[in-house]
Design an enzyme around this catalytic site. Sequence first.
Site, PDB file in Angstrom:
ATOM      1  N   HIS A  43      39.402  38.189  39.682  1.00 32.45           N
ATOM      2  CA  HIS A  43      39.266  38.588  41.082  1.00 32.45           C
ATOM      3  C   HIS A  43      40.569  38.201  41.799  1.00 32.45           C
ATOM      4  CE1 HIS A  43      36.309  39.064  44.651  1.00 32.45           C
ATOM      5  NE2 HIS A  43      37.529  39.262  45.070  1.00 32.45           N
ATOM      6  N   GLU A  70      37.892  42.646  39.981  1.00 39.87           N
ATOM      7  CA  GLU A  70      37.090  42.664  41.198  1.00 39.87           C
ATOM      8  C   GLU A  70      37.976  42.447  42.414  1.00 39.87           C
ATOM      9  OE1 GLU A  70      33.980  39.734  40.768  1.00 39.87           O
ATOM     10  OE2 GLU A  70      32.841  41.124  39.530  1.00 39.87           O
ATOM     11  N   HIS A 191      27.476  36.181  40.506  1.00 38.89           N
ATOM     12  CA  HIS A 191      27.750  35.182  41.556  1.00 38.89           C
ATOM     13  C   HIS A 191      26.721  34.057  41.539  1.00 38.89           C
ATOM     14  CE1 HIS A 191      30.409  34.080  44.909  1.00 38.89           C
ATOM     15  NE2 HIS A 191      29.394  33.313  45.213  1.00 38.89           N
TER      16      HIS A 191
HETATM   17  C1  LIG Z   1      32.459  39.019  43.361  1.00 39.27           C
HETATM   18  C2  LIG Z   1      32.139  37.684  42.855  1.00 39.27           C
HETATM   19  O1  LIG Z   1      31.068  37.160  43.078  1.00 39.27           O
HETATM   20  C3  LIG Z   1      33.162  36.885  42.144  1.00 39.27           C
HETATM   21  O2  LIG Z   1      34.343  37.552  41.932  1.00 39.27           O
HETATM   22  C4  LIG Z   1      33.457  35.673  42.966  1.00 39.27           C
HETATM   23  O3  LIG Z   1      33.871  36.140  44.196  1.00 39.27           O
HETATM   24  C5  LIG Z   1      34.468  34.818  42.354  1.00 39.27           C
HETATM   25  O4  LIG Z   1      35.520  34.604  43.270  1.00 39.27           O
HETATM   26  P1  LIG Z   1      36.095  33.115  43.403  1.00 39.27           P
HETATM   27  O5  LIG Z   1      36.319  32.630  41.985  1.00 39.27           O
HETATM   28  O6  LIG Z   1      37.353  33.286  44.207  1.00 39.27           O
HETATM   29  O7  LIG Z   1      35.013  32.316  44.089  1.00 39.27           O
HETATM   30  N1  LIG Z   2      31.060  39.000  39.917  1.00 38.54           N
HETATM   31  C1  LIG Z   2      30.709  37.606  39.804  1.00 38.54           C
HETATM   32  C2  LIG Z   2      31.781  36.874  39.087  1.00 38.54           C
HETATM   33  O1  LIG Z   2      32.697  37.476  38.569  1.00 38.54           O
HETATM   34  C3  LIG Z   2      31.701  35.414  38.957  1.00 38.54           C
HETATM   35  O2  LIG Z   2      31.052  34.810  40.036  1.00 38.54           O
HETATM   36  P1  LIG Z   2      30.840  33.213  39.887  1.00 38.54           P
HETATM   37  O3  LIG Z   2      30.099  32.993  38.602  1.00 38.54           O
HETATM   38  O4  LIG Z   2      32.202  32.608  39.861  1.00 38.54           O
HETATM   39  O5  LIG Z   2      30.022  32.827  41.100  1.00 38.54           O
END
Ligand SMILES: CC(=O)[C@@H](O)[C@H](O)COP(=O)(O)O
Ligand SMILES: NCC(=O)COP(=O)(O)O
Length: 238
Positions: A43, A70, A191
């Site tokens: 992300h 993402e 998430h």
């Molecule tokens: C969309 C989603 O839920 C993940 O990509 C989450 O946003 C992780 O991002 P961070 O690792 O910056 O918290």
């Molecule tokens: N799309 C969710 C992700 O990539 C990871 O979310 P998290 O496990 O870091 O909350």
Amino acid sequence: MTKLSVNINKIATIRNARGGNMPDLLKAATDIERFGGQGITIHPRPDERHITYQDARDLKKIVTTELNIEGNPVPKFIDLVLEVKPDQVTLVPDAEDAITSNAGWDTIKYGSFLVKTIDLFKKEGIRTSIFVDPNPEMAKAAADTGTDRIELYTESYAKSFDQNEKQTGIAPFIETAKAATTAGLGLNAGHDLNLENVAYFQKNIPNLLEVSIGHALICEALYLGLENVVNMYLNRLT
Ligand SMILES: CC(=O)[C@@H](O)[C@H](O)COP(=O)(O)O
Ligand SMILES: NCC(=O)COP(=O)(O)O
């Protein structure tokens, strides 16, 4: 079968803390795949607090399972994705200064924007997914954007699990999953999923193709080891 896509943002967080290349993000991604991980998710946020845009380019060269990128489809993100051409792009309506993702798309309000954006990626053969809250109406409207999949934003489920209210918490996700399937959409989720809550979610959500898990997985790996944790998730997802 539900695939495990490991989000490696937090490996990049540790790396960036010292400005060098330890831990080596690319080695971690390769090792995660060797351990059985079925995808790598990143992300890259506009401030590059963890994953950099260059990481995305470098990972594209070495990921052999699936690369899922993402992010909020601001122009520089769109340009990066069209350049890198990952297997999947997941659109997330993050504010630039958000500490983490904190909402799904209003696919009704932003329908026309999403139609145009989804089309850009699909023309390049990139599978698309839209991050949505557990709301059947949002899933139905997502189908009108032309997206291939939706990703269920599972924070509210995770919180309900922690509060011993998982049966209540999962209910809207089951309804939204059914609406997505009826609308012909593929289904992802992510998430705040973790070793404790992922099995109950996966067992109750029909047609769940992929979960992307990062924060908890990397934290759990600090105690249990990365290879062990990847396999613990895989065992919970079969
Ligand atoms: C969309 C989603 O839920 C993940 O990509 C989450 O946003 C992780 O991002 P961070 O690792 O910056 O918290
Ligand atoms: N799309 C969710 C992700 O990539 C990871 O979310 P998290 O496990 O870091 O909350």
